[in-house]
Design an enzyme around this catalytic site. Structure first.
Site, PDB file in Angstrom:
ATOM      1  N   GLU A  39      -5.200  -2.656  -1.028  1.00  0.00           N
ATOM      2  CA  GLU A  39      -4.928  -1.416  -1.768  1.00  0.00           C
ATOM      3  C   GLU A  39      -5.868  -1.281  -2.972  1.00  0.00           C
ATOM      4  O   GLU A  39      -6.392  -0.197  -3.255  1.00  0.00           O
ATOM      5  CB  GLU A  39      -3.470  -1.418  -2.250  1.00  0.00           C
ATOM      6  CG  GLU A  39      -3.140  -0.180  -3.059  1.00  0.00           C
ATOM      7  CD  GLU A  39      -1.722  -0.189  -3.622  1.00  0.00           C
ATOM      8  OE1 GLU A  39      -0.849  -0.824  -3.019  1.00  0.00           O
ATOM      9  OE2 GLU A  39      -1.511   0.447  -4.655  1.00  0.00           O
ATOM     10  N   SER A  54       7.768  -4.778   3.736  1.00  0.00           N
ATOM     11  CA  SER A  54       7.152  -4.711   5.063  1.00  0.00           C
ATOM     12  C   SER A  54       7.859  -5.620   6.075  1.00  0.00           C
ATOM     13  O   SER A  54       7.301  -5.949   7.118  1.00  0.00           O
ATOM     14  CB  SER A  54       5.669  -5.073   4.958  1.00  0.00           C
ATOM     15  OG  SER A  54       5.527  -6.311   4.295  1.00  0.00           O
ATOM     16  N   CYS A  99       0.319   5.383   2.649  1.00  0.00           N
ATOM     17  CA  CYS A  99       1.592   5.824   2.055  1.00  0.00           C
ATOM     18  C   CYS A  99       1.334   6.893   0.987  1.00  0.00           C
ATOM     19  O   CYS A  99       0.409   6.738   0.177  1.00  0.00           O
ATOM     20  CB  CYS A  99       2.275   4.601   1.444  1.00  0.00           C
ATOM     21  SG  CYS A  99       3.734   5.054   0.508  1.00  0.00           S
ATOM     22  N   SER A 155       2.144 -10.889   2.318  1.00  0.00           N
ATOM     23  CA  SER A 155       2.795  -9.738   1.694  1.00  0.00           C
ATOM     24  C   SER A 155       2.985  -9.972   0.195  1.00  0.00           C
ATOM     25  O   SER A 155       3.757 -10.837  -0.227  1.00  0.00           O
ATOM     26  CB  SER A 155       4.152  -9.487   2.370  1.00  0.00           C
ATOM     27  OG  SER A 155       4.942  -8.671   1.552  1.00  0.00           O
TER      28      SER A 155
HETATM   29  S1  SF4 Z   1       5.932  -0.447  -1.005  1.00  0.00           S
HETATM   30 FE1  SF4 Z   1       6.229   1.002   0.692  1.00  0.00          FE
HETATM   31  S2  SF4 Z   1       6.862   2.962  -0.206  1.00  0.00           S
HETATM   32 FE2  SF4 Z   1       5.960   1.648  -1.812  1.00  0.00          FE
HETATM   33  S3  SF4 Z   1       3.810   2.189  -1.897  1.00  0.00           S
HETATM   34 FE3  SF4 Z   1       3.936   0.462  -0.533  1.00  0.00          FE
HETATM   35  S4  SF4 Z   1       4.181   1.377   1.502  1.00  0.00           S
HETATM   36 FE4  SF4 Z   1       4.623   2.985   0.006  1.00  0.00          FE
END
Ligand code: SF4
Length: 285
Positions: free
Chosen positions: A129, A267, A99, A223
């Site tokens: 991440e 998500s 993203c 998530s």
């Molecule tokens: S929540 Fe969605 S828009 Fe925000 S950083 Fe993550 S993937 Fe990107």
């Protein structure tokens, strides 16, 4: 029984983009072409299953050497640099769905890995991440996942310190942690890299919760932003249950409820939220 769905429920921008990119690769692939996804492209089992039915094979980093090279789709929340390098060395062709908001945090980590600055990443150590961000700092950053971990910081007080944060981290926790860290260093630069999608979902869920008796938060068990959304509603004193699919709905959720709110993590596909709405309505007939 009235059922209200939060306004922006469904995929966020980054997830929509990642899934679209993966579908385009799969739809345009040649017969016998190998298409892999490294880990879960997003934390949602229904979407992972849909892409696998179209021909994608989900693999782990440790499988890279064992499978025949092909196209390798990288997830929306990033992959550590050394894993990407390894895949390239093994002749995989990379499709990077990271993203743009995550990319922005990665660029800040890149820039600070080459300077004298001390870098702090606020986020959960085990989150993909954060692992990717750490690699962009060339493993020079320190990860802080909670207020209690601030005491572990051993950076020098008089060296410029930079903070970035996992895009799906809790805003309240971020405020608490940075409030403590800023007292430790003479010069500090804080980048609020929390994504707006998280904030929007919280605001809308709150406005739904104010009108309802019980709230169902739909999203993958892994998530982070779905879990944060559920905790957020519970902390605000609202009744909320987190589920992954309609099969998990229980009658006791709706004791004396006249109105049910449904929301979901960034998500969670809108189709799953609508399935949950249908199931709630059938349940309460
Ligand atoms: S929540 Fe969605 S828009 Fe925000 S950083 Fe993550 S993937 Fe990107």
């Amino acid at each position: 029984m009235q059922v209200i769905i939060a306004e922006n429920a469904g995929f966020c921008f980054g997830v929509k983009r990642a899934v679209k990119m993966a579908e385009e690769v799969l739809d345009s692939s040649e017969a016998n072409e190998k298409i892999y996804i490294l880990g879960e492209i997003i934390h949602n089992p229904q979407t992972v299953k849909m892409l696998e039915e179209k021909g994608a094979v989900t693999i782990d980093e440790k499988d890279l050497e064992a499978v025949e090279p092909g196209k390798l789709i990288l997830r929306s929340h990033g992959v550590p640099l050394e894993v990407i390098e390894k895949a390239k060395r093994l002749h995989f062709s990379i499709v990077d769905t990271t993203c743009p908001f995550v990319k922005k945090a990665q660029i800040i980590a890149d820039q600070n890995s080459k300077k004298e600055n001390q870098l702090i990443i606020i986020g959960k150590k085990e989150h993909p991440e954060v692992k990717a961000l750490l690699s962009h700092s060339l493993y020079n950053a320190i990860v802080i996942g909670s207020f209690d971990e601030v005491k572990n910081l051993n950076f020098k007080p008089d060296v410029k310190t930079v903070i970035i944060v996992q895009t799906t981290f809790s805003g309240n926790e971020f405020k608490k942690i940075t409030g403590e860290i800023v007292l430790l260093y003479k010069e500090i630069l804080v980048y609020n890299t929390i994504c707006n999608a998280t904030y929007i979902r919280r605001t809308e869920s709150l406005s739904v919760a104010e009108k309802t008796d019980v709230n169902i938060v739909v999203g993958g068990k892994n998530s982070s932003n779905t879990r944060e959304l559920t905790n957020f509603l519970l902390e605000k004193g609202y009744k909320a249950f987190q589920i992954e699919s309609p099969e998990e709905i229980r009658r006791e959720f709706f004791d004396e409820a006249g109105c049910v709110g449904i929301t979901g993590g960034a998500s969670t596909p809108l189709s799953v939220i609508e399935d949950v709405k249908r199931a709630v309505e059938e349940f309460c007939l």
